[in-house]
Design a protein around this motif. Sequence first.
Motif, PDB file in Angstrom:
ATOM      1  N   ALA A 322     -17.996 -12.985 -30.841  1.00 57.22           N
ATOM      2  CA  ALA A 322     -18.563 -12.850 -29.729  1.00 57.22           C
ATOM      3  C   ALA A 322     -18.454 -11.465 -28.815  1.00 57.22           C
ATOM      4  CB  ALA A 322     -18.289 -13.986 -28.708  1.00 57.22           C
ATOM      5  N   LEU A 323     -17.310 -10.749 -28.890  1.00 60.27           N
ATOM      6  CA  LEU A 323     -17.143  -9.500 -28.364  1.00 60.27           C
ATOM      7  C   LEU A 323     -17.870  -8.473 -29.003  1.00 60.27           C
ATOM      8  CD1 LEU A 323     -13.574  -9.860 -27.266  1.00 60.27           C
ATOM      9  CD2 LEU A 323     -15.534 -10.064 -25.834  1.00 60.27           C
ATOM     10  N   ARG A 324     -18.474  -8.658 -29.885  1.00 64.27           N
ATOM     11  CA  ARG A 324     -19.366  -7.786 -30.916  1.00 64.27           C
ATOM     12  C   ARG A 324     -20.831  -7.457 -30.096  1.00 64.27           C
ATOM     13  NH1 ARG A 324     -18.106  -5.916 -35.782  1.00 64.27           N
ATOM     14  NH2 ARG A 324     -20.437  -5.288 -36.268  1.00 64.27           N
ATOM     15  N   THR A 325     -21.209  -8.543 -29.197  1.00 66.43           N
ATOM     16  CA  THR A 325     -22.332  -8.590 -28.624  1.00 66.43           C
ATOM     17  C   THR A 325     -22.349  -8.057 -27.115  1.00 66.43           C
ATOM     18  OG1 THR A 325     -22.322 -11.030 -27.763  1.00 66.43           O
ATOM     19  CG2 THR A 325     -22.804 -10.556 -30.207  1.00 66.43           C
ATOM     20  N   ASN A 326     -23.521  -7.966 -26.806  1.00 63.50           N
ATOM     21  CA  ASN A 326     -23.637  -7.453 -25.319  1.00 63.50           C
ATOM     22  C   ASN A 326     -23.719  -8.638 -24.256  1.00 63.50           C
ATOM     23  OD1 ASN A 326     -26.372  -8.177 -25.615  1.00 63.50           O
ATOM     24  ND2 ASN A 326     -27.319  -6.433 -24.784  1.00 63.50           N
ATOM     25  N   PHE A 346      -6.014 -15.133 -20.693  1.00 65.27           N
ATOM     26  CA  PHE A 346      -6.305 -13.661 -21.201  1.00 65.27           C
ATOM     27  C   PHE A 346      -6.414 -12.769 -19.909  1.00 65.27           C
ATOM     28  CE2 PHE A 346      -8.811 -16.075 -24.644  1.00 65.27           C
ATOM     29  CZ  PHE A 346      -7.789 -15.665 -25.432  1.00 65.27           C
ATOM     30  N   SER A 347      -6.134 -13.235 -18.660  1.00 61.76           N
ATOM     31  CA  SER A 347      -6.439 -12.369 -17.703  1.00 61.76           C
ATOM     32  C   SER A 347      -5.230 -11.357 -17.475  1.00 61.76           C
ATOM     33  CB  SER A 347      -6.416 -13.048 -16.338  1.00 61.76           C
ATOM     34  OG  SER A 347      -5.181 -14.052 -16.096  1.00 61.76           O
ATOM     35  N   ASN A 348      -4.196 -11.730 -17.872  1.00 62.91           N
ATOM     36  CA  ASN A 348      -2.998 -10.565 -17.842  1.00 62.91           C
ATOM     37  C   ASN A 348      -3.156  -9.599 -18.781  1.00 62.91           C
ATOM     38  OD1 ASN A 348      -0.151  -9.899 -16.908  1.00 62.91           O
ATOM     39  ND2 ASN A 348       0.362 -10.294 -19.022  1.00 62.91           N
ATOM     40  N   THR A 349      -3.531  -9.975 -20.255  1.00 63.42           N
ATOM     41  CA  THR A 349      -3.919  -8.989 -21.042  1.00 63.42           C
ATOM     42  C   THR A 349      -5.030  -7.931 -20.796  1.00 63.42           C
ATOM     43  OG1 THR A 349      -3.015 -10.543 -22.897  1.00 63.42           O
ATOM     44  CG2 THR A 349      -4.489  -8.549 -23.502  1.00 63.42           C
ATOM     45  N   ILE A 350      -6.377  -8.882 -20.044  1.00 63.64           N
ATOM     46  CA  ILE A 350      -7.327  -7.788 -19.799  1.00 63.64           C
ATOM     47  C   ILE A 350      -6.644  -6.852 -18.666  1.00 63.64           C
ATOM     48  CG2 ILE A 350      -9.586  -8.240 -18.477  1.00 63.64           C
ATOM     49  CD1 ILE A 350      -9.947 -10.821 -20.221  1.00 63.64           C
ATOM     50  N   ALA A 351      -6.170  -7.223 -17.539  1.00 62.73           N
ATOM     51  CA  ALA A 351      -5.573  -6.536 -16.740  1.00 62.73           C
ATOM     52  C   ALA A 351      -4.780  -5.256 -17.096  1.00 62.73           C
ATOM     53  CB  ALA A 351      -4.782  -7.181 -15.669  1.00 62.73           C
ATOM     54  N   HIS A 352      -4.417  -5.314 -18.168  1.00 62.17           N
ATOM     55  CA  HIS A 352      -3.796  -4.135 -18.785  1.00 62.17           C
ATOM     56  C   HIS A 352      -4.838  -3.110 -19.739  1.00 62.17           C
ATOM     57  CE1 HIS A 352      -0.078  -6.282 -17.577  1.00 62.17           C
ATOM     58  NE2 HIS A 352       0.315  -4.870 -17.433  1.00 62.17           N
ATOM     59  N   LEU A 353      -6.184  -3.611 -19.961  1.00 65.32           N
ATOM     60  CA  LEU A 353      -6.909  -2.904 -20.752  1.00 65.32           C
ATOM     61  C   LEU A 353      -7.379  -1.622 -19.963  1.00 65.32           C
ATOM     62  CD1 LEU A 353      -8.832  -5.652 -22.382  1.00 65.32           C
ATOM     63  CD2 LEU A 353      -6.938  -4.447 -23.543  1.00 65.32           C
ATOM     64  N   ILE A 378      -8.935  -4.480 -28.831  1.00 63.83           N
ATOM     65  CA  ILE A 378      -9.033  -5.071 -27.626  1.00 63.83           C
ATOM     66  C   ILE A 378      -8.954  -6.724 -28.470  1.00 63.83           C
ATOM     67  CG2 ILE A 378     -10.601  -6.297 -26.283  1.00 63.83           C
ATOM     68  CD1 ILE A 378     -11.813  -3.393 -26.021  1.00 63.83           C
ATOM     69  N   VAL A 379      -9.651  -7.097 -29.640  1.00 63.28           N
ATOM     70  CA  VAL A 379      -9.484  -8.230 -30.121  1.00 63.28           C
ATOM     71  C   VAL A 379      -8.068  -8.499 -30.814  1.00 63.28           C
ATOM     72  CG1 VAL A 379     -10.187  -9.733 -31.936  1.00 63.28           C
ATOM     73  CG2 VAL A 379     -11.690  -8.422 -30.865  1.00 63.28           C
ATOM     74  N   LEU A 380      -7.468  -7.562 -31.150  1.00 65.55           N
ATOM     75  CA  LEU A 380      -5.961  -7.996 -31.360  1.00 65.55           C
ATOM     76  C   LEU A 380      -5.134  -8.300 -30.381  1.00 65.55           C
ATOM     77  CD1 LEU A 380      -3.798  -7.954 -33.438  1.00 65.55           C
ATOM     78  CD2 LEU A 380      -3.265  -5.452 -33.289  1.00 65.55           C
ATOM     79  N   ARG A 381      -5.223  -7.681 -29.226  1.00 64.07           N
ATOM     80  CA  ARG A 381      -4.339  -7.777 -28.077  1.00 64.07           C
ATOM     81  C   ARG A 381      -4.583  -8.977 -27.263  1.00 64.07           C
ATOM     82  NH1 ARG A 381      -4.057  -2.483 -23.952  1.00 64.07           N
ATOM     83  NH2 ARG A 381      -4.176  -0.883 -25.620  1.00 64.07           N
ATOM     84  N   LEU A 382      -6.241  -9.638 -27.584  1.00 68.28           N
ATOM     85  CA  LEU A 382      -6.490 -10.852 -27.037  1.00 68.28           C
ATOM     86  C   LEU A 382      -5.726 -12.172 -27.847  1.00 68.28           C
ATOM     87  CD1 LEU A 382     -10.029 -10.527 -26.013  1.00 68.28           C
ATOM     88  CD2 LEU A 382      -8.180 -10.537 -24.439  1.00 68.28           C
ATOM     89  N   CYS A 383      -5.966 -11.696 -29.129  1.00 70.09           N
ATOM     90  CA  CYS A 383      -5.476 -13.015 -30.065  1.00 70.09           C
ATOM     91  C   CYS A 383      -3.697 -12.816 -30.015  1.00 70.09           C
ATOM     92  CB  CYS A 383      -5.885 -12.246 -31.729  1.00 70.09           C
ATOM     93  SG  CYS A 383      -7.417 -12.616 -32.170  1.00 70.09           S
ATOM     94  N   LEU A 384      -3.450 -12.060 -29.574  1.00 68.71           N
ATOM     95  CA  LEU A 384      -1.856 -12.261 -29.503  1.00 68.71           C
ATOM     96  C   LEU A 384      -1.373 -13.157 -28.311  1.00 68.71           C
ATOM     97  CD1 LEU A 384      -0.600  -8.460 -30.105  1.00 68.71           C
ATOM     98  CD2 LEU A 384      -0.172 -10.392 -31.507  1.00 68.71           C
ATOM     99  N   GLN A 385      -2.379 -13.385 -27.479  1.00 66.50           N
ATOM    100  CA  GLN A 385      -2.119 -14.300 -26.514  1.00 66.50           C
ATOM    101  C   GLN A 385      -2.459 -15.960 -26.817  1.00 66.50           C
ATOM    102  OE1 GLN A 385      -0.312 -13.115 -23.880  1.00 66.50           O
ATOM    103  NE2 GLN A 385      -0.420 -11.330 -25.155  1.00 66.50           N
ATOM    104  N   ILE A 386      -3.062 -16.022 -28.000  1.00 63.80           N
ATOM    105  CA  ILE A 386      -3.377 -17.439 -28.506  1.00 63.80           C
ATOM    106  C   ILE A 386      -2.187 -18.223 -28.773  1.00 63.80           C
ATOM    107  CG2 ILE A 386      -4.771 -18.913 -30.239  1.00 63.80           C
ATOM    108  CD1 ILE A 386      -6.470 -16.388 -30.504  1.00 63.80           C
ATOM    109  N   PRO A 387      -1.792 -19.270 -28.055  1.00 67.60           N
ATOM    110  CA  PRO A 387      -0.857 -20.176 -28.486  1.00 67.60           C
ATOM    111  C   PRO A 387      -0.790 -20.441 -29.951  1.00 67.60           C
ATOM    112  CG  PRO A 387      -1.934 -20.950 -26.448  1.00 67.60           C
ATOM    113  CD  PRO A 387      -2.661 -19.912 -26.836  1.00 67.60           C
ATOM    114  N   GLN A 388       0.410 -20.567 -30.433  1.00 67.26           N
ATOM    115  CA  GLN A 388       0.673 -20.865 -31.773  1.00 67.26           C
ATOM    116  C   GLN A 388       1.525 -22.140 -31.938  1.00 67.26           C
ATOM    117  OE1 GLN A 388      -0.871 -19.132 -34.431  1.00 67.26           O
ATOM    118  NE2 GLN A 388      -2.013 -17.975 -33.007  1.00 67.26           N
TER     119      GLN A 388
END
Length: 393
Positions: A322-326, A346-353, A378-388
């Motif tokens: 999805a983030l590949r598109t405008n 993701f808001s905390n991660t986005i705040a540090h971008l 960017i995708v890597l940073r977001l994916c690190l926030q996905i609960p496992q």
Amino acid sequence: MLTLGGCKPKSLYLHIPFCTTRCSYCSFYSEPETNWKGFREAYVSRLEQEITVVVQETGGFETIFIGGGNPGSLTCEQLSRLLLAAKSTQCREVTIEMNPDTFSEAFFPLFEQKLVTRLSMGIQSMNEEVLRQLGRNATLEDNLQAIALAKKAREQYGIDLSFDVMAALPGQTMQMALQDIVTVVSLSEAGHISLYCLTVEEGTELARNVSKREVQVWDDDGQRELLQGLWARLGQLGYEHYEVSNFAREGNVCNHNLVYWDLNTYLGLGSSAASFLHPGNESWHYSQNQDLKDFAEGALFTGYDKEILSSEQLMEEYLMMALRTNRGIEKKHFSDRFLLDFDSLFSNTIAHLDPLWYNNTSHLFVLTEVGWMVLDEIVLRLCLQIPQPLDRH
């Protein structure tokens, strides 16, 4: 063994792994003509039978894409059989790839009979020496003739045209790359342009030549500067940059590829083809692992390996596509699909971008062109926030 599990995929991809010879940079599965000549009809016959069975189960598709390899290695009659089996005249969009050196008026019946609505052609470069270094069969003269012939097909049958151009090629300058864009656009008046930076894929002839220092490729900084210049020029020429590597004039986006980027369901048939299905509450990937000889000689629907995706894998793939598109990520759609709140995750991660990388509103999260330059990070940073594993409670 491939099964649909009751899923009715929106789109169909057919892989034709035949080429005259292999280009030096190509990592897609294909075989040179010496390897496939005796298997072409058997390959088409199995593909036709698999399509027929699938269409009986699903009723048909919204979009079809025939890629390769080079589908122009088949005859018009063979391609017609595949498309008739797929009921392509009922589709919203039917794309076929063709290489310039094999495209001819012999394929015009596909357009005349409305079996194909969109022609995609890999021009890559308009420089003779660069084409030679890439190992292309097509010469500059082939490219020029094919573009003229594609325009004729559009004038006669109203098909859409798309051309692929490559950048950051060995021996290419910024001015040469810009000129390639201007030349292809001015000659073709195409509604769609795909622009790809050359990547050195492991196992290719190009990779071996780079390793031996026989070929020098652009570094990351040079590629970034080059892309910025090319993206700007395409914008000036009236193209919307709607996906990292794709540009369209109004009404000319590739609807088939939007299915991939929206992570909707699609079925891939043929050697090395991939599928994404979502039957019930599960999500499946299928990958076809037979080479063209084994596919041609194999029983129907054999050689397709299934992988069941976890919820975490599904979300990671969605973010990546999805983030590949405008259009980016519509937050309500994300919540409906994954039963999780985008901002909470993701808001905390986005705040540090870097704020130059994105636009973030209450409804949307979209990357800018600057952000696309660092998409993987960017995708890597977001994916690190996905609960496992994903916890929806």
